[in-house]
Write a protein that holds these residues in place. Sequence first.
Motif, short mmCIF file in Angstrom:
data_model
loop_
_atom_site.label_atom_id
_atom_site.label_comp_id
_atom_site.label_asym_id
_atom_site.label_seq_id
_atom_site.Cartn_x
_atom_site.Cartn_y
_atom_site.Cartn_z
N THR A 1 -12.90 15.13 28.68
CA THR A 1 -11.51 14.71 28.89
C THR A 1 -10.74 15.90 29.41
OG1 THR A 1 -11.09 15.15 26.58
CG2 THR A 1 -11.45 12.86 27.19
N PHE A 2 -9.72 15.56 30.17
CA PHE A 2 -9.01 16.64 30.85
C PHE A 2 -7.51 16.64 30.56
CE2 PHE A 2 -12.73 15.16 33.03
CZ PHE A 2 -13.48 16.32 33.05
N HIS A 3 -7.13 15.64 29.80
CA HIS A 3 -5.72 15.57 29.44
C HIS A 3 -5.62 15.45 27.94
CE1 HIS A 3 -5.92 13.99 33.59
NE2 HIS A 3 -4.85 14.76 33.73
N ASN A 4 -4.53 15.92 27.44
CA ASN A 4 -4.37 15.92 25.98
C ASN A 4 -3.84 14.59 25.51
OD1 ASN A 4 -4.99 17.50 23.94
ND2 ASN A 4 -3.27 18.91 24.14
#
Lengths: 141, 608
Positions: free
Chosen positions: B562-565
């Motif tokens: 995943t690349f977003h919080n």
Amino acid sequence: MCILMKKVSCIFIVDDDPITVFGIKKMLKSVADCKDIQIFQNGKEAYDALIERQNLGKPIPEVIFLDINMPIMDGWDFLDEMIELNITEHVVINMITSSIDPLDYKKWADFKDRCPYILNFKNKPIFKIEPNDLGCITAAS
Amino acid sequence: MKAVERVDQFYLLKQLPKATALLCKEGNLLDASCSWLEIFGLPPINKKQKTQIFSLLPEVEDLIEKLQEAKSFNLRHEISLNNETRHLKSYFAPWFDEKENVIGTIVQTDDITSEVEKEEELNWLKNIMETKMEVSKTGWWEYEIDTEKLTWCKETKRIHQVPDCYEPTVIEAIEFYKSGYSQNKVSMLFHKAITDYQSYDTKVMIVTFNGEERWVRITGKPFIKEGKVAKIFGTIKDIHNQVIAEHRVKEHQQLLTTLVDSLPLNVYVKDLESRKVLVNKGECSYLHKKPEELIGKTDFDLYDREIAQISREEDIQVMKHLTPIIGKETVSCLNGKTTHFLTSKIPYFDLEGKVCGVIGMGLDITSMKKKQEELCDLIKITSMQNQKLISFAHIVSHNLRSHSANFSMLLGFLNSEKDQEERKRIIKMLTQASDNLLETLGNLNQVLDINTQESETKKTLNLKKSITGVLHNLSAFLENNDTQIINNVADDMVVKCVPTYLDSIILNLVSNAVKYKSPGRPPIITINAIKSDKGVLLSISDNGLGMDLDRYGDKIFGMYKTFHNREDAKGFGLYLIKNQIEAMGGSITVQSEVDKGTTFNVYFNEES
């Protein structure tokens, strides 16, 4: 044998898995005396905090527990960025991973050579935090 | 006056049509006819000038004695007048008076020059014939019907290997022919020559006197006299060596033709102008033409200009530098069909060692090429699948390990924990860990299903309908997020796809576009579809957060990346649909710019 409670000013735990975080915190209780334990879900958050601390003149964490697989910024990327910060303080970094991928181990060995800090590699599961992990030289023997 | 009297007296003699002269007993010329004098080139008789017969016939030495015998005789002699030699024949007869006394000789002379010349010519011809027979090793024979006499010339005897003294009969002669075909044939032809006046000319075999079998060419020609065959004349020629040589050449030719035709190659020979002078069966069947349609043709008559030009340049190179081209991979196009050849061209030399063309050979390697390509594809697929397997194994081991590590750790705590409250917390954690493990296992199963269930059949689906269906299911979620959808997909656009996969692909891409919207603007999602040769390209673009692809490009489709919080980001959706798309033979790519938006391109493979 008696392990002395080590006094640590600040500890970073960088891991997106709450259970691991819970475990590390629990294990630290018995070995470290630390009032400032910070939890981060990924490398970016921890990195931002490091910069802030540097800017504010707050103490740099003495010990970092660093997961490898994390979203946004993983353990390796965090290490890369941190080396760039040129922190002069003494830091112990414990890479914590469930990975048994030999590539990760090799990467660790490469980083160990160019990293100015103590860099440990710990495979999950962890049952105990060794004095080593906190940067202690065992008093005994 | 006396002379006049004499003219009267011998007037008769003078006029005789046959050249005649009268000699006295001494051999002096008394008188002669004009024709006689003309033959010898003499002036009219002059009493004063005596002409002796001996001076006219100097070569006859015993003429005096012969005349004295008083008997008639013949003589052949010559006379040279004006550089011309004439052949003469004279008849001498005694001249009697009324009392039967010999008073002289009567001479009658004939000019036989033309006869002699004819004779000489005949001899000459005979000579020529004999020389001819000898040189050409042709013998002659002659058969006289009436006498049943068969004559063989020397050469004929030599051919039969019989001694010169041998005189054959017809039966013997026929028996010289090899029994069976040759003998029957000769008997029949000989018979027909006699009965039907038919000439013949044929090749048969004889068995010579020494027992050698030899090929001969025989001819026979009947000569007809008074309505029936009087004789048969023929020739015989030993052609054994020619026939054997011919046979050998034919055998070689046969061998060569069979060889060239049976080779699994296209073989052709071209002259200096690259005109085909020989083609084998392979070449003919490749070009769908008969040999006679190809001989004399160049590649320009058969192929496209471009291909013919390349071929011609190769020919010139081979003929100019005398260096062969061996096993060069070439491509030939004929009637729109492409054939791959392994082509060899070698210079073709004439008997004097001068280059006179090229010999070309082409091995059709199209099927090999195709197999090679298939093999390469297979290797690619296999190594890709292998790679996928390895990465899947890593995923499995990593994910399962992380859970089991948590279990171990928590159980370790539980073992030593005395505090009830803390134990409860640990047990809650354990439950959480168990749920996580179950979810992970569920996800892994989903991926496994995609990669193992090859039987999931593709159906032709209306893309617009599928999209509308998914959007309908998401309508509450989309409305809550104030989403604007621009669906540009044509109503009749169809894709070949597994229905549940198509729904999953659209669902994941659309919900991702909303999930990772920019906080500063309401999401706009644009959906396009283009049909091309390769298949249908579906692209879903948003105006959301975007990603730094330089940083995450290789990880974006990875599992649990995943690349977003975001709380609901599990890092599984893209991994799942990538597997689904690839299982159907398609592919997915991404373009993105931070804080501008992201576009996912899905290529559907149209093959079933």
